[in-house]
Design a protein around this motif. Structure first.
Motif, PDB file in Angstrom:
ATOM      1  N   THR A 254      -5.741   3.336  -7.533  1.00 35.99           N
ATOM      2  CA  THR A 254      -4.671   2.820  -6.653  1.00 35.99           C
ATOM      3  C   THR A 254      -5.265   2.070  -5.469  1.00 35.99           C
ATOM      4  O   THR A 254      -4.769   1.003  -5.061  1.00 35.99           O
ATOM      5  CB  THR A 254      -3.800   3.982  -6.156  1.00 35.99           C
ATOM      6  OG1 THR A 254      -3.272   4.685  -7.282  1.00 35.99           O
ATOM      7  CG2 THR A 254      -2.666   3.469  -5.290  1.00 35.99           C
ATOM      8  N   GLN A 255      -6.361   2.628  -4.913  1.00 32.48           N
ATOM      9  CA  GLN A 255      -7.033   1.941  -3.810  1.00 32.48           C
ATOM     10  C   GLN A 255      -7.592   0.606  -4.263  1.00 32.48           C
ATOM     11  O   GLN A 255      -7.496  -0.404  -3.541  1.00 32.48           O
ATOM     12  CB  GLN A 255      -8.157   2.836  -3.261  1.00 32.48           C
ATOM     13  CG  GLN A 255      -8.977   2.207  -2.143  1.00 32.48           C
ATOM     14  CD  GLN A 255      -8.166   2.062  -0.868  1.00 32.48           C
ATOM     15  OE1 GLN A 255      -7.197   2.780  -0.658  1.00 32.48           O
ATOM     16  NE2 GLN A 255      -8.552   1.109  -0.035  1.00 32.48           N
ATOM     17  N   ASP A 256      -8.162   0.566  -5.478  1.00 31.62           N
ATOM     18  CA  ASP A 256      -8.687  -0.699  -5.998  1.00 31.62           C
ATOM     19  C   ASP A 256      -7.576  -1.725  -6.173  1.00 31.62           C
ATOM     20  O   ASP A 256      -7.749  -2.914  -5.885  1.00 31.62           O
ATOM     21  CB  ASP A 256      -9.396  -0.463  -7.327  1.00 31.62           C
ATOM     22  CG  ASP A 256     -10.646   0.405  -7.173  1.00 31.62           C
ATOM     23  OD1 ASP A 256     -11.170   0.470  -6.038  1.00 31.62           O
ATOM     24  OD2 ASP A 256     -11.084   0.990  -8.193  1.00 31.62           O
TER      25      ASP A 256
ATOM     26  N   SER B 279      -3.331  14.520   1.105  1.00 29.10           N
ATOM     27  CA  SER B 279      -4.369  13.511   0.882  1.00 29.10           C
ATOM     28  C   SER B 279      -5.713  14.064   1.308  1.00 29.10           C
ATOM     29  O   SER B 279      -5.836  14.732   2.351  1.00 29.10           O
ATOM     30  CB  SER B 279      -4.063  12.237   1.680  1.00 29.10           C
ATOM     31  OG  SER B 279      -2.855  11.642   1.234  1.00 29.10           O
TER      32      SER B 279
ATOM     33  N   SER C 173      -8.635   6.462  -6.726  1.00 27.21           N
ATOM     34  CA  SER C 173      -9.373   5.248  -6.357  1.00 27.21           C
ATOM     35  C   SER C 173      -8.837   4.018  -7.080  1.00 27.21           C
ATOM     36  O   SER C 173      -8.973   2.894  -6.581  1.00 27.21           O
ATOM     37  CB  SER C 173     -10.866   5.429  -6.648  1.00 27.21           C
ATOM     38  OG  SER C 173     -11.069   5.721  -8.022  1.00 27.21           O
TER      39      SER C 173
ATOM     40  N   GLN D  59      -4.759  -7.025  -1.311  1.00 29.22           N
ATOM     41  CA  GLN D  59      -5.140  -7.505   0.019  1.00 29.22           C
ATOM     42  C   GLN D  59      -6.018  -8.749  -0.072  1.00 29.22           C
ATOM     43  O   GLN D  59      -5.856  -9.693   0.712  1.00 29.22           O
ATOM     44  CB  GLN D  59      -5.864  -6.391   0.779  1.00 29.22           C
ATOM     45  CG  GLN D  59      -4.952  -5.239   1.179  1.00 29.22           C
ATOM     46  CD  GLN D  59      -5.717  -4.118   1.831  1.00 29.22           C
ATOM     47  OE1 GLN D  59      -6.940  -3.997   1.681  1.00 29.22           O
ATOM     48  NE2 GLN D  59      -5.009  -3.274   2.569  1.00 29.22           N
TER      49      GLN D  59
ATOM     50  N   PHE E 236       1.042   3.924  -3.087  1.00 28.95           N
ATOM     51  CA  PHE E 236       0.735   5.340  -2.853  1.00 28.95           C
ATOM     52  C   PHE E 236       1.916   6.219  -3.239  1.00 28.95           C
ATOM     53  O   PHE E 236       1.744   7.273  -3.871  1.00 28.95           O
ATOM     54  CB  PHE E 236       0.359   5.560  -1.392  1.00 28.95           C
ATOM     55  CG  PHE E 236       0.058   6.984  -1.054  1.00 28.95           C
ATOM     56  CD1 PHE E 236      -1.165   7.544  -1.363  1.00 28.95           C
ATOM     57  CD2 PHE E 236       1.021   7.790  -0.443  1.00 28.95           C
ATOM     58  CE1 PHE E 236      -1.434   8.872  -1.073  1.00 28.95           C
ATOM     59  CE2 PHE E 236       0.759   9.117  -0.143  1.00 28.95           C
ATOM     60  CZ  PHE E 236      -0.474   9.651  -0.461  1.00 28.95           C
TER      61      PHE E 236
ATOM     62  N   ASN F 182     -14.104   8.442  -2.201  1.00 23.32           N
ATOM     63  CA  ASN F 182     -12.902   7.893  -2.821  1.00 23.32           C
ATOM     64  C   ASN F 182     -11.678   8.619  -2.293  1.00 23.32           C
ATOM     65  O   ASN F 182     -11.750   9.818  -1.944  1.00 23.32           O
ATOM     66  CB  ASN F 182     -12.950   8.046  -4.354  1.00 23.32           C
ATOM     67  CG  ASN F 182     -14.012   7.161  -4.981  1.00 23.32           C
ATOM     68  OD1 ASN F 182     -14.465   6.191  -4.370  1.00 23.32           O
ATOM     69  ND2 ASN F 182     -14.416   7.506  -6.199  1.00 23.32           N
ATOM     70  N   PRO F 183     -10.556   7.948  -2.255  1.00 23.01           N
ATOM     71  CA  PRO F 183      -9.326   8.636  -1.840  1.00 23.01           C
ATOM     72  C   PRO F 183      -8.848   9.576  -2.948  1.00 23.01           C
ATOM     73  O   PRO F 183      -8.999   9.305  -4.140  1.00 23.01           O
ATOM     74  CB  PRO F 183      -8.338   7.486  -1.619  1.00 23.01           C
ATOM     75  CG  PRO F 183      -8.824   6.391  -2.490  1.00 23.01           C
ATOM     76  CD  PRO F 183     -10.322   6.508  -2.515  1.00 23.01           C
TER      77      PRO F 183
ATOM     78  N   GLY G  73       0.820  -1.210   0.000  1.00 18.49           N
ATOM     79  CA  GLY G  73       0.000   0.000   0.000  1.00 18.49           C
ATOM     80  C   GLY G  73       0.851   1.255   0.000  1.00 18.49           C
ATOM     81  O   GLY G  73       0.573   2.221  -0.742  1.00 18.49           O
TER      82      GLY G  73
ATOM     83  N   LEU H 193      -4.844  -1.869  -4.413  1.00 21.13           N
ATOM     84  CA  LEU H 193      -4.477  -2.313  -3.063  1.00 21.13           C
ATOM     85  C   LEU H 193      -5.487  -3.317  -2.519  1.00 21.13           C
ATOM     86  O   LEU H 193      -5.118  -4.309  -1.883  1.00 21.13           O
ATOM     87  CB  LEU H 193      -4.377  -1.104  -2.126  1.00 21.13           C
ATOM     88  CG  LEU H 193      -4.017  -1.423  -0.663  1.00 21.13           C
ATOM     89  CD1 LEU H 193      -2.674  -2.116  -0.578  1.00 21.13           C
ATOM     90  CD2 LEU H 193      -4.025  -0.139   0.176  1.00 21.13           C
ATOM     91  N   VAL H 194      -6.791  -3.085  -2.789  1.00 20.61           N
ATOM     92  CA  VAL H 194      -7.820  -4.029  -2.335  1.00 20.61           C
ATOM     93  C   VAL H 194      -7.629  -5.379  -2.994  1.00 20.61           C
ATOM     94  O   VAL H 194      -7.748  -6.431  -2.340  1.00 20.61           O
ATOM     95  CB  VAL H 194      -9.225  -3.465  -2.631  1.00 20.61           C
ATOM     96  CG1 VAL H 194     -10.299  -4.523  -2.387  1.00 20.61           C
ATOM     97  CG2 VAL H 194      -9.495  -2.239  -1.773  1.00 20.61           C
TER      98      VAL H 194
END
Length: 536
Positions: A197-199, A158, A195, A205, A53, A170-171, A49, A201-202
């Motif tokens: 990037t967040q997706d 951020s 988002s 994970q 980022f 969303n981030p 993560g 990371l999900v």
């Protein structure tokens, strides 16, 4: 009812946990592996993560720097004499250039704001993307840092971006820099939706989670197989040892291979073979000894009968003999009686050893039986100065027993109590309940040591071999009494205190087949009343 089922389930699980080495090994291995996998997966998730980022932030800050440079070039290329009215048009053109450069990396909106505290007309005016709440997304701390900057560099922060369509969050990342427009400082802010990037990371994970669960399942399965390979031979050895203990001396553990388990199996089999040989040899020796005792006892009865008849004739005529001869006749008579008792006890023990003992049970009033036994020993008690007392509170006192054997047990116990009672009262308790009948014989004499208590029922053992015994025991009386109690499915227990004498308690079921759980009498029973007669 539901609470009871829950407790029963917990108890069963606890019993399974205690009894199953395989379950404990697999569970502990999976638990510790879960902790290790969780720590590793957590570290990897945080590391991935942070790297995602950082990579996204670096890319966006570079894009923002390029967009700032492109916008600044628009203003730098303008003529010096351009009017103030045209600056608004030029600013919007620069905003379009900036937006086109930033949109290649996911730029969502922009804002060009004049830095506060500057003199002159506010021309051109601030511009920003439609729908952008710059006063909410762009914090005052970021504006202060960007406004105070003296270098051409970018600053980021951020933020959380609320989607107007569904209200989801969303981030996001806000990147700020400065623009110089005709000597006035303006702040450029580009807002990016990260988002994706967040997706990513999900997804990472989830992959780590699924991989962790798969790894734990694999570890559990491998541990189960490995433990099964180790536990199965151990379990087989335990079952074989139980069968050996039950008397199946011929069973052995199968030997396969040359590993440690095979070595253990060979050693176990060697031990079992040695034990079988020793037990077989001892069993044969025991049978020879039993046959010898039985044969000798039977063979001695005939000459003993002849000696007894001759001794009785001499004993009856002892008054006509000289004193020395009369005393010899009396001694002969006494020793022949002891010899007969010894032979009878030896024959009885040989019957027990050979398993040839039969019981003839009948409904018997044990209180009457105890009274008869005490009456037959009253003269012996009187000669020792002891008073015989019977305490029978009442209740169920009749039982299906072999009266001859119970009478023999009572005579042995009471005779021993008289012999060791030091002239103090001998108390016999009889009590019962619906399942059992108990008889306790208590004396207040010398008592026994803890070492004597451990051997009191051994054959041919006497607490004091040098003691002059009126009853002339053979050392087999208590051993036979114990065998008689066991034959009835009962208990014969002893208590002793060096200062308070001894107590023997016989507990037998009221009917054959009843399993004893407790005795109707305590050991020893309360002796408040008998103690009153000690001074008599």
């Amino acid at each position: 009812m539901r609470d009871f089922d829950w407790r029963e389930g917990v108890q069963r699980l606890a019993a399974l946990w205690r009894s199953s080495l395989q379950l404990r090994t697999v569970a502990i291995t999976v638990l510790l592996s879960s902790v290790a996998v969780a720590v590793i997966a957590g570290y990897m998730s945080l590391s991935v993560g942070a790297n995602l980022f950082d990579a996204s932030r670096d890319q966006l800050t570079r894009t923002s720097a390029n967009a700032t440079l492109a916008g600044q070039q628009v203003f730098d290329a303008a003529d010096e004499g351009i009017g103030l009215e045209d600056l608004d048009i030029m600013l919007r053109d620069a905003a379009g250039v900036i937006e086109s450069v930033a949109s290649s990396t996911g730029g969502t909106s922009y804002a060009i704001l004049r830095s506060p505290g500057q003199e002159g007309a506010r021309v051109p005016s601030d511009v920003q993307s439609q729908g952008l709440a710059s006063d909410v997304l762009i914090s005052q701390e970021l504006r202060d840092v960007v406004a105070d900057s003296t270098e051409q560099r970018t600053y980021w922060q951020s933020v959380a971006l609320t989607q107007p369509t569904d209200g989801s969050v969303n981030p996001g990342l806000v990147v700020g820099s400065t623009l110089d427009i005709r000597g006035a400082q303006y702040e450029l802010y580009l807002v990016y939706d990260i988002s994706d990037t967040q997706d990513t990371l999900v997804v990472v994970q989830q992959t780590l989670g699924l991989g962790g669960f798969a790894l734990l399942a694999l570890i559990g399965a491998v541990t189960y197989l490995v433990v099964r390979l180790v536990v199965a031979p151990v379990k087989l050895a335990a079952e074989t040892s139980q069968r050996l203990a039950a008397g199946e001396l011929q069973v052995r553990i199968p030997v396969q291979g040359d590993d440690v388990i095979a070595t253990l199996a060979r050693s176990f089999n060697g031990m079992a073979t040695s034990m079988q040989q020793q037990i077989t040899r001892l069993a044969a020796l025991s049978q020879v000894q039993q046959r010898f005792v039985s044969d000798v006892s039977h063979e001695l009865r005939t000459p003993l009968t002849t000696i007894r008849l001759a001794g009785d004739v001499l004993y009856d005529q002892r008054e006509s003999f000289s004193p020395a001869t009369a005393r010899t006749a009396e001694l002969l008579h006494t020793q022949v009686e002891r010899f007969e008792l010894l032979l009878a006890d030896l024959l009885e023990m040989s019957r027990y050893d050979s398993g040839a003992v039969d019981m003839e049970t009948e409904p018997t009033n044990l209180v009457r039986l105890v009274e008869d036994a005490l009456e037959s020993l009253s003269s012996l008690a009187a000669s020792k100065g002891s008073e015989l007392r019977l305490v029978a509170p009442g209740g169920y006192c009749e039982a299906d027993v072999d009266p001859r054997r119970i009478r023999r047990v009572l005579q042995n116990l009471v005779s021993n109590a008289i012999d060791h009672g030091e002239g103090l009262p001998i108390v016999v308790w009889v009590d019962s309940d619906q399942d059992a009948v108990a008889i306790a014989v208590r004396d207040y004499g010398v008592g026994m040591s803890s070492a004597a208590l451990e051997r009191v029922f051994d054959r041919f053992w006497r607490a004091d071999p040098s003691r002059q015994r009126t009853t002339g025991g053979t050392g087999l009386g208590l051993a036979i009494a114990l065998e008689d109690a066991v034959l009835h499915g009962g208990w014969l227990e002893v208590w002793s205190d060096g200062d308070s004498g001894s107590c023997f308690r016989l507990t037998i079921p009221r009917a054959p087949g009843i399993e004893l759980r407790s005795s109707p009498l305590e050991l020893p029973p309360s002796d408040e009343v008998p103690r009153l007669g000690e001074g008599e």
